[in-house]
Motif scaffolding. Structure first.
Motif, PDB file in Angstrom:
ATOM      1  N   GLY A   1       0.798  -1.221   0.000  1.00 20.10           N
ATOM      2  CA  GLY A   1       0.000   0.000   0.000  1.00 20.10           C
ATOM      3  C   GLY A   1       0.824   1.261   0.000  1.00 20.10           C
ATOM      4  N   GLN A   2       2.047   1.165  -0.481  1.00 16.10           N
ATOM      5  CA  GLN A   2       2.951   2.306  -0.450  1.00 16.10           C
ATOM      6  C   GLN A   2       2.421   3.426  -1.334  1.00 16.10           C
ATOM      7  N   ASN A   3       2.366   4.643  -0.796  1.00 20.05           N
ATOM      8  CA  ASN A   3       1.911   5.870  -1.458  1.00 20.05           C
ATOM      9  C   ASN A   3       0.421   5.875  -1.769  1.00 20.05           C
ATOM     10  N   LEU A   4      -0.339   4.924  -1.282  1.00 17.81           N
ATOM     11  CA  LEU A   4      -1.774   4.937  -1.533  1.00 17.81           C
ATOM     12  C   LEU A   4      -2.508   5.949  -0.663  1.00 17.81           C
ATOM     13  N   GLU A   5      -1.916   6.339   0.464  1.00 14.98           N
ATOM     14  CA  GLU A   5      -2.574   7.335   1.302  1.00 14.98           C
ATOM     15  C   GLU A   5      -2.667   8.673   0.583  1.00 14.98           C
ATOM     16  N   LEU A   6      -1.638   9.021  -0.176  1.00 11.27           N
ATOM     17  CA  LEU A   6      -1.670  10.259  -0.946  1.00 11.27           C
ATOM     18  C   LEU A   6      -2.720  10.176  -2.050  1.00 11.27           C
ATOM     19  N   GLU A   7      -2.776   9.044  -2.728  1.00 11.09           N
ATOM     20  CA  GLU A   7      -3.756   8.886  -3.802  1.00 11.09           C
ATOM     21  C   GLU A   7      -5.181   8.870  -3.263  1.00 11.09           C
TER      22      GLU A   7
ATOM     23  N   VAL B   1       6.516   7.736 -17.637  1.00  8.85           N
ATOM     24  CA  VAL B   1       6.911   8.708 -16.625  1.00  8.85           C
ATOM     25  C   VAL B   1       7.373   7.936 -15.397  1.00  8.85           C
ATOM     26  N   ASN B   2       8.474   8.350 -14.820  1.00  3.83           N
ATOM     27  CA  ASN B   2       9.042   7.700 -13.645  1.00  3.83           C
ATOM     28  C   ASN B   2       8.035   7.716 -12.494  1.00  3.83           C
ATOM     29  N   THR B   3       8.041   6.666 -11.663  1.00  4.10           N
ATOM     30  CA  THR B   3       7.071   6.571 -10.572  1.00  4.10           C
ATOM     31  C   THR B   3       7.250   7.679  -9.537  1.00  4.10           C
ATOM     32  N   VAL B   4       8.455   8.165  -9.373  1.00  5.38           N
ATOM     33  CA  VAL B   4       8.686   9.281  -8.446  1.00  5.38           C
ATOM     34  C   VAL B   4       7.961  10.526  -8.941  1.00  5.38           C
ATOM     35  N   TRP B   5       8.014  10.756 -10.245  1.00  5.47           N
ATOM     36  CA  TRP B   5       7.312  11.896 -10.817  1.00  5.47           C
ATOM     37  C   TRP B   5       5.801  11.702 -10.757  1.00  5.47           C
ATOM     38  N   GLN B   6       5.343  10.455 -10.866  1.00  6.73           N
ATOM     39  CA  GLN B   6       3.906  10.191 -10.764  1.00  6.73           C
ATOM     40  C   GLN B   6       3.390  10.580  -9.383  1.00  6.73           C
TER      41      GLN B   6
ATOM     42  N   GLY C   1       4.748  12.770  -7.452  1.00  5.37           N
ATOM     43  CA  GLY C   1       4.805  14.230  -7.427  1.00  5.37           C
ATOM     44  C   GLY C   1       3.634  14.874  -8.138  1.00  5.37           C
ATOM     45  N   ILE C   2       3.219  14.303  -9.250  1.00  4.89           N
ATOM     46  CA  ILE C   2       2.083  14.847  -9.992  1.00  4.89           C
ATOM     47  C   ILE C   2       0.794  14.684  -9.190  1.00  4.89           C
ATOM     48  N   VAL C   3       0.630  13.535  -8.542  1.00  2.00           N
ATOM     49  CA  VAL C   3      -0.552  13.328  -7.701  1.00  2.00           C
ATOM     50  C   VAL C   3      -0.533  14.299  -6.521  1.00  2.00           C
ATOM     51  N   GLY C   4       0.631  14.525  -5.933  1.00  2.00           N
ATOM     52  CA  GLY C   4       0.754  15.490  -4.841  1.00  2.00           C
ATOM     53  C   GLY C   4       0.446  16.905  -5.304  1.00  2.00           C
ATOM     54  N   ALA C   5       0.910  17.278  -6.490  1.00  2.00           N
ATOM     55  CA  ALA C   5       0.616  18.601  -7.040  1.00  2.00           C
ATOM     56  C   ALA C   5      -0.885  18.751  -7.311  1.00  2.00           C
ATOM     57  N   LEU C   6      -1.517  17.676  -7.765  1.00  2.00           N
ATOM     58  CA  LEU C   6      -2.960  17.702  -7.974  1.00  2.00           C
ATOM     59  C   LEU C   6      -3.693  17.907  -6.650  1.00  2.00           C
ATOM     60  N   LEU C   7      -3.221  17.250  -5.595  1.00  6.94           N
ATOM     61  CA  LEU C   7      -3.825  17.435  -4.270  1.00  6.94           C
ATOM     62  C   LEU C   7      -3.674  18.871  -3.801  1.00  6.94           C
TER      63      LEU C   7
END
Length: 141
Positions: free
Chosen positions: A67-73, A114-119, A121-127
């Protein structure tokens, strides 16, 4: 859709919305806030345990990073779906549409290599953008 029916058509669902909007007012109205909160946390824990069992059954082993990074999503999908960060506003339909939009965005980013690190970041920017839009719209009201 079961969640939508429970939240919109039952007294317990109305209690949850009332607690999210203003906990003090919910107490004054007579809603057992502590008991309802305990029930919500217990239900959340039970559903998380069920998800873990399904994951183990599907993969055949336990993975600690599943579940890594799913809290942000999940937070991004909820905020994008129209739930107020202050509570008391929102619905399951908007969240479902936001989840579909977010999955489409992530699939498109994967297709573009697109690299997963950037993905993340994009989700964080959307938030951050959704939170800023929510804040500005509340300021203008």
């Amino acid at each position: 859709m079961i969640g939508s029916v429970v939240l919109m058509r039952t007294a317990w669902g109305c209690w949850i919305f009332a607690m999210g909007y203003n906990e003090r007012s919910a107490r004054l109205v007579g809603i057992p806030v502590d008991r309802a909160r305990l029930t919500m946390y217990a239900l959340s824990g039970a559903l998380a345990g069920l998800a873990g069992l399904i994951s183990i059954a599907w993969l055949g082993s336990a993975r600690p990073n599943i579940g890594q990074n799913l809290e942000l999503e999940s937070l991004t999908a909820v905020m994008l779906g129209g739930v107020a960060i202050t509570g008391g506003v929102g619905g399951v339909g908007g969240i479902l549409a936001a989840v579909i939009l977010l999955i489409t965005l992530k699939t498109g980013l994967l297709q573009l290599n697109v690299n997963t690190v950037w993905q993340v970041g994009i989700v964080g920017a959307l938030l951050i953008a959704v939170l800023l839009i929510d804040r500005i719209s509340k300021h203008w009201r």
